[in-house]
Design a protein around this motif. Structure first.
Motif, mmCIF file in Angstrom:
data_model
loop_
_atom_site.group_PDB
_atom_site.id
_atom_site.type_symbol
_atom_site.label_atom_id
_atom_site.label_comp_id
_atom_site.label_asym_id
_atom_site.label_seq_id
_atom_site.Cartn_x
_atom_site.Cartn_y
_atom_site.Cartn_z
ATOM 1 N N ARG A 69 36.016 34.976 49.856
ATOM 2 C CA ARG A 69 36.897 34.887 48.895
ATOM 3 C C ARG A 69 37.374 36.267 48.402
ATOM 4 N NH1 ARG A 69 32.984 32.452 43.905
ATOM 5 N NH2 ARG A 69 35.314 32.264 43.330
ATOM 6 N N ASN A 71 42.373 25.534 34.094
ATOM 7 C CA ASN A 71 43.796 25.216 34.443
ATOM 8 C C ASN A 71 44.409 25.711 35.599
ATOM 9 O OD1 ASN A 71 44.317 27.904 34.020
ATOM 10 N ND2 ASN A 71 45.821 27.546 32.264
ATOM 11 N N GLY A 72 43.356 26.207 36.381
ATOM 12 C CA GLY A 72 43.767 26.781 37.981
ATOM 13 C C GLY A 72 44.226 28.139 37.883
ATOM 14 N N GLY A 73 44.400 28.867 36.657
ATOM 15 C CA GLY A 73 44.866 30.286 36.836
ATOM 16 C C GLY A 73 43.803 31.352 36.742
ATOM 17 N N THR A 74 44.090 32.592 36.573
ATOM 18 C CA THR A 74 43.140 33.475 36.692
ATOM 19 C C THR A 74 42.079 33.804 35.719
ATOM 20 O OG1 THR A 74 44.551 34.467 38.316
ATOM 21 C CG2 THR A 74 42.901 36.040 37.482
ATOM 22 N N ASP A 77 42.754 43.980 45.448
ATOM 23 C CA ASP A 77 42.037 42.999 45.922
ATOM 24 C C ASP A 77 40.743 43.347 46.984
ATOM 25 O OD1 ASP A 77 43.942 41.093 45.047
ATOM 26 O OD2 ASP A 77 44.969 40.877 46.907
ATOM 27 N N ALA A 109 35.920 27.630 46.842
ATOM 28 C CA ALA A 109 36.635 26.282 47.530
ATOM 29 C C ALA A 109 35.554 26.143 48.814
ATOM 30 C CB ALA A 109 37.682 26.634 48.023
ATOM 31 N N PRO A 155 41.029 34.440 40.778
ATOM 32 C CA PRO A 155 42.239 33.541 41.046
ATOM 33 C C PRO A 155 41.720 32.232 41.074
ATOM 34 C CG PRO A 155 42.457 35.579 42.727
ATOM 35 C CD PRO A 155 40.966 35.614 42.095
ATOM 36 N N GLY A 156 42.470 31.423 40.499
ATOM 37 C CA GLY A 156 41.924 29.894 40.282
ATOM 38 C C GLY A 156 40.684 29.381 39.974
ATOM 39 N N GLY A 157 40.042 30.627 38.934
ATOM 40 C CA GLY A 157 38.727 30.314 38.490
ATOM 41 C C GLY A 157 38.963 29.743 37.004
#
Length: 261
Positions: free
Chosen positions: A75, A128-131, A88, A69, A123-125
């Motif tokens: 990130r 559809n914005g999912g993982t 993480d 982003a 995450p967000g990759g």
């Protein structure tokens, strides 16, 4: 490994079966004038893993990620190494925002050197914005990655690597808290408008930090690592529920971001 001989990568929204590489080591790049030694591997999806020593700085990079982003300097990638639990992991965003640079590059390179299953969840990759999840079995790289580590004076084995998943982004492994937090000074020799350094230490029985090392810093010649290291050695933690003087040793890691005013 020849550059044309890539291996498959399973990419999906859910856990995928690992894909096995066919060759027995990673590609190498050596450039003596640039003081560069790099081990790298390209996956069929375009994801690239690299461990490199360049000009005395050691880096571990993942390239070909969905762009980070705008505006963010770090990130989070969720990693699973072998049969261990997912955790993480904080990575630095490069100028090319599809490239991420590890906070703890030597430890990451040592895990890649052993080979085996390596999973990266972003995450967000996904579209559809999912993982988005990459799941691969890496070839062991005793020679290639070992050469990059040695070129930068990094050990081939370090028992502290196993403790890194327990170090949160905030730096302290629970239940430790700062009783005297590190307060680094901006380097006296002003070369850059900003930078960062990542430090790890082991708390001593009295809470003072010892065995401190610079895990990574940028820019390499900005003096940020030395400044953060001096601050770490002046800091102290306390561990609620334990008696000062007999604290259990824990790995303490923290990030310092430097910005000129």
């Amino acid at each position: 490994m020849k550059r044309a001989a890539v291996f498959g990568l399973a990419v999906s929204m859910i856990a995928a079966s690992p894909v096995v590489a066919q060759d027995d080591d990673w590609d190498m790049t050596r450039d003596r004038p640039k003081r560069l030694v790099s081990a790298h591997i390209t996956l069929s999806s375009g994801l690239v893993l690299a461990a490199r020593c360049m000009g005395g700085r050691f880096d571990a990079l993942i390239a070909g990620l969905p762009a980070a982003a705008a505006g963010g300097e770090t990130r989070t990638l969720r990693l699973t190494i072998g049969d261990d639990d997912e955790y993480d992991s904080t990575w630095n965003v490069a100028t090319n925002r599809t490239v991420a640079v590890a906070d703890y590059p030597a430890a990451m390179a040592r895990s890649w050197r052993k080979g085996g299953r390596f999973q990266v969840a972003i995450p967000g990759g996904a579209p559809n914005g999912g993982t988005l999840r990459h799941d691969v079995t890496l070839p062991a790289s005793s020679a290639a990655i070992g050469e990059t580590l040695t070129a930068c004076g990094k050990p081939l084995e370090d028992a502290r690597d196993a403790l890194l998943p327990d170090v949160p982004a905030g730096g302290l492994s629970a239940p430790a808290v700062w009783s005297r937090p590190p307060r680094p000074q901006y380097p006296i020799e002003f070369k850059y408008a900003g930078g960062y350094a990542i430090i790890t230490c082991i708390n001593q029985p009295d809470g003072v930090l010892g065995e401190c090392v610079v895990e990574s810093e940028h820019p390499q010649d900005g003096g940020f690592g030395d400044s953060a290291l001096r601050a770490a050695r002046r800091s102290q933690v306390e561990i609620p529920g334990e008696t000062r003087g007999s604290y259990t040793p824990r790995l303490i890691g923290f990030r310092t971001v430097f910005r000129s005013q």
